[in-house]
Write a protein that holds these residues in place. Sequence first.
Motif, PDB file in Angstrom:
ATOM      1  N   UNK A 120      43.744 -50.862 -41.064  1.00 37.10           N
ATOM      2  CA  UNK A 120      43.012 -48.906 -41.069  1.00 37.10           C
ATOM      3  C   UNK A 120      43.574 -49.238 -39.152  1.00 37.10           C
ATOM      4  N   UNK A 121      43.292 -50.128 -38.379  1.00 37.23           N
ATOM      5  CA  UNK A 121      43.090 -49.459 -37.079  1.00 37.23           C
ATOM      6  C   UNK A 121      45.131 -49.605 -36.300  1.00 37.23           C
ATOM      7  N   UNK A 122      46.229 -50.360 -37.189  1.00 36.08           N
ATOM      8  CA  UNK A 122      47.099 -50.294 -36.648  1.00 36.08           C
ATOM      9  C   UNK A 122      47.738 -48.467 -37.957  1.00 36.08           C
ATOM     10  N   UNK A 123      47.135 -48.428 -38.756  1.00 33.00           N
ATOM     11  CA  UNK A 123      48.004 -47.020 -38.977  1.00 33.00           C
ATOM     12  C   UNK A 123      47.722 -46.355 -38.032  1.00 33.00           C
ATOM     13  N   UNK A 124      45.518 -46.191 -38.022  1.00 33.57           N
ATOM     14  CA  UNK A 124      45.172 -45.037 -36.684  1.00 33.57           C
ATOM     15  C   UNK A 124      45.976 -45.174 -35.602  1.00 33.57           C
ATOM     16  N   UNK A 125      46.589 -46.241 -35.197  1.00 31.47           N
ATOM     17  CA  UNK A 125      47.415 -46.323 -34.005  1.00 31.47           C
ATOM     18  C   UNK A 125      48.923 -45.373 -33.946  1.00 31.47           C
ATOM     19  N   UNK A 126      49.561 -45.653 -35.500  1.00 26.89           N
ATOM     20  CA  UNK A 126      50.869 -45.027 -35.634  1.00 26.89           C
ATOM     21  C   UNK A 126      50.485 -44.120 -35.792  1.00 26.89           C
ATOM     22  N   UNK A 127      49.672 -42.973 -36.059  1.00 25.49           N
ATOM     23  CA  UNK A 127      49.532 -41.579 -36.444  1.00 25.49           C
ATOM     24  C   UNK A 127      48.670 -40.793 -35.384  1.00 25.49           C
ATOM     25  N   UNK A 128      48.423 -41.364 -34.314  1.00 26.06           N
ATOM     26  CA  UNK A 128      47.061 -41.055 -33.031  1.00 26.06           C
ATOM     27  C   UNK A 128      47.611 -39.686 -32.851  1.00 26.06           C
ATOM     28  N   UNK A 129      49.046 -39.541 -32.752  1.00 21.92           N
ATOM     29  CA  UNK A 129      49.478 -37.949 -32.140  1.00 21.92           C
ATOM     30  C   UNK A 129      49.242 -37.385 -33.820  1.00 21.92           C
ATOM     31  N   UNK A 130      49.270 -37.244 -34.687  1.00 24.85           N
ATOM     32  CA  UNK A 130      48.883 -36.923 -35.975  1.00 24.85           C
ATOM     33  C   UNK A 130      47.468 -36.653 -36.053  1.00 24.85           C
ATOM     34  N   UNK A 131      46.866 -37.723 -35.843  1.00 22.08           N
ATOM     35  CA  UNK A 131      45.612 -37.116 -35.731  1.00 22.08           C
ATOM     36  C   UNK A 131      44.326 -36.196 -34.807  1.00 22.08           C
ATOM     37  N   UNK A 132      45.328 -36.685 -33.776  1.00 22.96           N
ATOM     38  CA  UNK A 132      44.362 -35.789 -32.115  1.00 22.96           C
ATOM     39  C   UNK A 132      45.195 -34.599 -32.594  1.00 22.96           C
ATOM     40  N   UNK A 133      46.567 -33.966 -33.458  1.00 22.77           N
ATOM     41  CA  UNK A 133      46.364 -33.451 -33.418  1.00 22.77           C
ATOM     42  C   UNK A 133      45.226 -32.350 -35.121  1.00 22.77           C
ATOM     43  N   UNK A 134      44.642 -33.179 -35.805  1.00 21.52           N
ATOM     44  CA  UNK A 134      44.197 -32.982 -36.439  1.00 21.52           C
ATOM     45  C   UNK A 134      43.006 -32.509 -35.849  1.00 21.52           C
ATOM     46  N   UNK A 135      42.745 -33.253 -34.743  1.00 22.01           N
ATOM     47  CA  UNK A 135      41.629 -33.531 -35.021  1.00 22.01           C
ATOM     48  C   UNK A 135      41.370 -31.672 -33.684  1.00 22.01           C
ATOM     49  N   UNK A 136      41.919 -31.833 -33.137  1.00 16.78           N
ATOM     50  CA  UNK A 136      41.946 -29.920 -32.102  1.00 16.78           C
ATOM     51  C   UNK A 136      42.079 -28.895 -33.855  1.00 16.78           C
ATOM     52  N   UNK A 137      42.131 -29.059 -34.420  1.00 20.69           N
ATOM     53  CA  UNK A 137      42.596 -28.421 -35.249  1.00 20.69           C
ATOM     54  C   UNK A 137      41.386 -27.948 -36.041  1.00 20.69           C
ATOM     55  N   UNK A 138      40.736 -28.863 -36.452  1.00 20.81           N
ATOM     56  CA  UNK A 138      39.616 -29.215 -36.678  1.00 20.81           C
ATOM     57  C   UNK A 138      38.649 -28.680 -36.274  1.00 20.81           C
ATOM     58  N   UNK A 139      38.952 -28.739 -34.883  1.00 17.79           N
ATOM     59  CA  UNK A 139      37.292 -28.268 -33.724  1.00 17.79           C
ATOM     60  C   UNK A 139      37.852 -26.709 -33.762  1.00 17.79           C
TER      61      UNK A 139
END
Length: 254
Positions: A120-139
């Motif tokens: 889980x930690x490895x995957x979240x790090x590998x898609x960190x840019x996508x997760x940041x975009x998603x969180x910004x979209x949610x906000x």
Amino acid sequence: MATYKSAPSGDDVAGSKFFKKFLASAEGYLKQPTRLKKLLTDAYAKASEKKELGTLAHEAWETLQSLFRLIKLSISGEYTELPTSTVVGAVAVLIYFISPIDLIPDFFPVIGLLDDMALIAWFSTSIKHELDKFHAWEQAKAATVANPDQFTSNRLSMESTNQSAKNTGTSPYPTAPAGTGQSATDAGLGSPSSSTSPTSSITKPISDVGPDGPLPEPTNESAKSAGVDDIANVSDGSRDGNVGQHNDAGGNVR
């Protein structure tokens, strides 16, 4: 199954035959909504249980919550910024997480989740840019939801404007242009409630017949003898025929 003296790294788990197998089957879940929904439900249930037991790290819990929302909103089409390959990878991570048989089988107390959390930690790090975009979209999406306090403020402002309009007093009703031969109704202007009796026109201040004011008093005998329903009709006619046509300078408030 490999033997580890310490927790395996995310690269170790991602390169294992188990994850590769789950990755190959993950795409099939995208084509079967019912199966995917069950996967999300099972993964959430297991994550909640492990969190209650204290065996699931807080960061892993938070990442899983993001993955649940990311997958759900991407599949529904509400969020469209995530590549399909990333959605497939996220689904594969969840399949690995709920599988009792993986690099370190889950029936081993405590250490059975070490490989899951590493992945889980490895995957979240590998898609960190996508997760940041998603969180910004949610906000940004959450910011568009109506704020009750702002709604109240706007309403108070409108009421203040209405009161100012009422304080301007009365305004004469418009009449048809001279020499046109048109009635006030035909000219698109306000018309009295009775075309045969000039006394049937209501001459009260416009504010009194606005949405916040009382019903106008009938001014002729026929209206006075009318029932409750007829009085309501007179009021509605005044609103639609007379009041509705005034502009802001007349002080009318719809």
